[in-house]
Each structure stands twice: as structure tokens, then as C-alpha cells.
Write an enzyme that holds these catalytic residues in place. Sequence first.
Site, short mmCIF file in Angstrom:
data_model
loop_
_atom_site.label_atom_id
_atom_site.label_comp_id
_atom_site.label_asym_id
_atom_site.label_seq_id
_atom_site.Cartn_x
_atom_site.Cartn_y
_atom_site.Cartn_z
CG HIS A 14 -0.20 0.01 2.54
ND1 HIS A 14 -0.14 -1.07 3.37
CD2 HIS A 14 0.53 0.97 3.16
CE1 HIS A 14 0.57 -0.78 4.44
NE2 HIS A 14 0.99 0.46 4.33
P1 TYD Z 1 -1.64 -4.38 8.14
O1 TYD Z 1 -1.98 -2.99 7.67
O2 TYD Z 1 -2.18 -5.51 7.35
O3 TYD Z 1 -0.06 -4.52 8.24
P2 TYD Z 1 1.04 -4.45 7.06
O4 TYD Z 1 0.71 -3.23 6.23
O5 TYD Z 1 2.33 -4.33 7.77
O6 TYD Z 1 1.01 -5.68 6.27
O7 TYD Z 1 -2.08 -4.48 9.66
C1 TYD Z 1 -2.41 -5.70 10.30
C2 TYD Z 1 -3.51 -5.43 11.30
O8 TYD Z 1 -3.08 -4.53 12.31
C3 TYD Z 1 -4.75 -4.81 10.66
O9 TYD Z 1 -5.88 -5.45 11.21
C4 TYD Z 1 -4.72 -3.38 11.10
C5 TYD Z 1 -3.98 -3.43 12.40
N1 TYD Z 1 -3.18 -2.23 12.68
C6 TYD Z 1 -3.53 -1.44 13.76
O10 TYD Z 1 -4.52 -1.68 14.45
N2 TYD Z 1 -2.75 -0.35 14.04
C7 TYD Z 1 -1.65 -0.04 13.31
O11 TYD Z 1 -0.95 0.96 13.62
C8 TYD Z 1 -1.32 -0.87 12.18
C9 TYD Z 1 -0.11 -0.56 11.33
C10 TYD Z 1 -2.11 -1.97 11.92
#
Ligand code: TYD
Length: 138
Positions: free
Chosen positions: A51
Site C-alpha cells: 500500500h
Molecule cells: P496491516 O496494515 O495488514 O499490516 P502491514 O501493512 O504491515 O502488512 O495491519 C495488520 C492489522 O493490524 C490490521 O488489522 C490493522 C492493524 N493495525 C492497527 O490496528 N494499528 C496499526 O498501527 C497498524 C499498522 C495496523
Amino acid sequence: MISGVDRIRFSSFGDERGSLVPIENDKDIPFRIGRIYYIYNTTPDAVRGKHAHKDLNQVLLCLSGSCDVLLDNGKEREIVTLNTREEGIYIHGFIWREMLHFSADCVLLALVDRPYDPEDYVFDYSVVKRFAEEGVLQ
Ligand code: TYD
């Protein structure tokens, strides 16, 4: 490094007891930390991220092990390996990012300048490409 991303080097205080890296707001990183998260226990073929962010600055730093970060600003693409405790990357543009090739012991730390906001995410790479070409976020 591609435009919108810079390497960031931290000062490490080392002696016979080991090493210590301090990270202070507006000093060792160019913003105030609004949120910290870290990624660990990753599976060998995991690809995370995929993303861009409309409006967010962050530093990625590997505290243990290593991983690769693919960075793409719509015009340039680069893969950076994070494998030292003393250097990270500062992502401050509209950058598509993917994290991959995690070592089993990888702990990837993210220092972010603001709270979590799902509305700030862009999951469509073509939006990044269009922004690079036309300068407008659509
Ligand atoms: P995700 O965005 O999929 O992580 P990445 O981009 O590293 O692959 O995040 C995984 C889960 O964590 C998703 O359910 C959202 C949650 N999350 C939070 O609650 N707070 C945060 O600061 C982040 C980065 C993710």
C-alpha cells in the site's frame, strides 16, 4: 535512493557492555512519534504492506534479523535490505511499499508521525503511478 525515501543513520553508543541507539523526536528522526508498531513472527513467504499512504511519514528499522523493503514512487523502484540496527529508511513521500524476505528472527520496527487511520491507506498501485505522472491524488 528513490525520491521520497532517504536512508537514516542512527548514532550508536557502544562500549564493552554492548551498544545503545537513542531515538529522540525531531532530533534523531525528523518528526514527532505519534505511533510505534513492530512486525515479527513472519512466515518465510510473507509479503506485507502493499500500500501507499496519502499523508504519513515513517521510519522503518530492523531491530533483529533482516528483511527487504520494495519502494516505488510511481516512477522509480528500489529494493532496500534492512539488516543493521544503526540504519533505517525514512519514507516521506507518496510511496508504494512492500516488506518481504523476512528472516525468521526479523523484528521490524516502524516509527510513525501519527495515529493509525485506515482512511490514509491507498491499496491501488495505479493511484501511485497516476500521482507520479499527473501530480494529483485521485
Ligand atoms: P496491516 O496494515 O495488514 O499490516 P502491514 O501493512 O504491515 O502488512 O495491519 C495488520 C492489522 O493490524 C490490521 O488489522 C490493522 C492493524 N493495525 C492497527 O490496528 N494499528 C496499526 O498501527 C497498524 C499498522 C495496523
